[in-house]
Scaffold this motif. Sequence first.
Motif, mmCIF file in Angstrom:
data_model
loop_
_atom_site.group_PDB
_atom_site.id
_atom_site.type_symbol
_atom_site.label_atom_id
_atom_site.label_comp_id
_atom_site.label_asym_id
_atom_site.label_seq_id
_atom_site.Cartn_x
_atom_site.Cartn_y
_atom_site.Cartn_z
ATOM 1 N N VAL A 53 0.863 -1.178 0.000
ATOM 2 C CA VAL A 53 0.000 0.000 0.000
ATOM 3 C C VAL A 53 0.896 1.223 0.000
ATOM 4 O O VAL A 53 1.818 1.321 0.800
ATOM 5 C CB VAL A 53 -0.940 0.005 1.226
ATOM 6 C CG1 VAL A 53 -1.741 1.296 1.288
ATOM 7 C CG2 VAL A 53 -1.868 -1.206 1.194
ATOM 8 N N ASP A 54 0.586 2.168 -0.895
ATOM 9 C CA ASP A 54 1.515 3.265 -1.174
ATOM 10 C C ASP A 54 0.849 4.620 -0.956
ATOM 11 O O ASP A 54 0.119 5.120 -1.804
ATOM 12 C CB ASP A 54 2.009 3.139 -2.627
ATOM 13 C CG ASP A 54 3.071 4.169 -2.983
ATOM 14 O OD1 ASP A 54 3.518 4.908 -2.086
ATOM 15 O OD2 ASP A 54 3.450 4.215 -4.166
ATOM 16 N N ASN A 55 1.066 5.216 0.237
ATOM 17 C CA ASN A 55 0.632 6.587 0.529
ATOM 18 C C ASN A 55 -0.858 6.778 0.218
ATOM 19 O O ASN A 55 -1.260 7.731 -0.448
ATOM 20 C CB ASN A 55 1.470 7.589 -0.263
ATOM 21 C CG ASN A 55 1.388 8.999 0.313
ATOM 22 O OD1 ASN A 55 1.306 9.179 1.524
ATOM 23 N ND2 ASN A 55 1.384 9.993 -0.560
ATOM 24 N N LEU A 56 -1.661 5.903 0.741
ATOM 25 C CA LEU A 56 -3.079 5.842 0.400
ATOM 26 C C LEU A 56 -3.908 6.678 1.378
ATOM 27 O O LEU A 56 -3.756 6.573 2.590
ATOM 28 C CB LEU A 56 -3.543 4.382 0.433
ATOM 29 C CG LEU A 56 -4.966 4.049 0.005
ATOM 30 C CD1 LEU A 56 -4.987 2.644 -0.596
ATOM 31 C CD2 LEU A 56 -5.935 4.114 1.179
ATOM 32 N N SER A 57 -4.797 7.504 0.825
ATOM 33 C CA SER A 57 -5.746 8.274 1.628
ATOM 34 C C SER A 57 -7.160 7.964 1.146
ATOM 35 O O SER A 57 -7.412 7.950 -0.068
ATOM 36 C CB SER A 57 -5.474 9.777 1.525
ATOM 37 O OG SER A 57 -4.232 10.112 2.120
ATOM 38 N N LEU A 58 -8.062 7.729 2.089
ATOM 39 C CA LEU A 58 -9.421 7.324 1.737
ATOM 40 C C LEU A 58 -10.347 7.631 2.900
ATOM 41 O O LEU A 58 -9.979 7.459 4.057
ATOM 42 C CB LEU A 58 -9.459 5.822 1.434
ATOM 43 C CG LEU A 58 -10.808 5.207 1.075
ATOM 44 C CD1 LEU A 58 -11.250 5.680 -0.304
ATOM 45 C CD2 LEU A 58 -10.735 3.684 1.112
ATOM 46 N N GLU A 59 -11.568 8.098 2.588
ATOM 47 C CA GLU A 59 -12.576 8.310 3.605
ATOM 48 C C GLU A 59 -13.865 7.597 3.208
ATOM 49 O O GLU A 59 -14.265 7.623 2.047
ATOM 50 C CB GLU A 59 -12.868 9.803 3.809
ATOM 51 C CG GLU A 59 -11.775 10.539 4.560
ATOM 52 C CD GLU A 59 -12.188 11.957 4.932
ATOM 53 O OE1 GLU A 59 -13.247 12.417 4.424
ATOM 54 O OE2 GLU A 59 -11.473 12.590 5.724
#
Length: 314
Positions: free
Chosen positions: A32-38
């Motif tokens: 997982v590479d610098n993942l942002s999620l809401e």
Amino acid sequence: MRYRAWEPGMKNNVAISLQKVSKRYQGGYLAVDNLSLEVKKGDFFGLLGLNGAGKTTMIRMMVGLAKPTSGTIWINGVDNQVDAFLAKQSVGMMPQELNMNAFNTVHEVMFNHGGYYGMSRSDVAKVYKDVLHKVGLSGREQMTVKALSGGMKRRLLLARSLLVKPSILVLDEPTAGVDVDLRKDIWDLLLSLNNEGVTILLTTHYMEEAEYLCKNLAILHHGKIIDQGHISQLALSNQKRQFLFHMQNNIQQVVDHAGVEVSQKDERTLSVALDQGASLSTYLQLLENNGQHVDYVSSPSNRLEQYFRAQTEN
């Protein structure tokens, strides 16, 4: 308070928040590479990705089974690295793999799982039979996991995840390898739970499943989110959605409906095309009301699948 407060800009209506999360395994593999999620509270969120895209790693980090190399994860406002137990309390997890002791009975699986979440035996006793009934396992309490059919094992995994009455349900390929009847049962149950306010995060390989169930989607590829949004905004929303309805019995009549083009392919199969904005569930209910029962739905030219393949072909 032991948990970290909301970061600036984060909202109280967010159930799951990953901020700049990475996971690098020993040996250097970056899953997982610098993942942002809401994911907002009450959403039915789909996570799509090829094998090895990082879906299961992301889920394992969310539920505390793996630690991120960097970044932060909040579950209902709780930093799951600061107070893992508190974060876990609101999450039910149905894994893809069958991670149960084959020699435990269904009763033992449920009581053991409740113990992991800090439930007393009396607390488990009050609710577990209702949960088993909900997933179709009533009367199986004394059967061992080993004696259950494959479909029953999937039902037990789902029952176990619902035992703690979670506000967030995380499902990793919940219908992988199950027959069409069980898949429909699971779909119906998940939609019912979501309508009751449960936030659901789903990973799936079945594009028709994602399109039928999910409100919002993200596509994960090589550990990165490469696209996300409301399902109506993805997958070339100006295209018609194509489906095949496989009926339980011979078709007596073709039922017309606004926004739906329907034709009969053979004695038990309907070809259905839905205009933008037309509701698949509404048309399914219309057929049921007319005494025509759908066995299962397939989508040979699924617009979401076409879009997904285009996004992940490299």
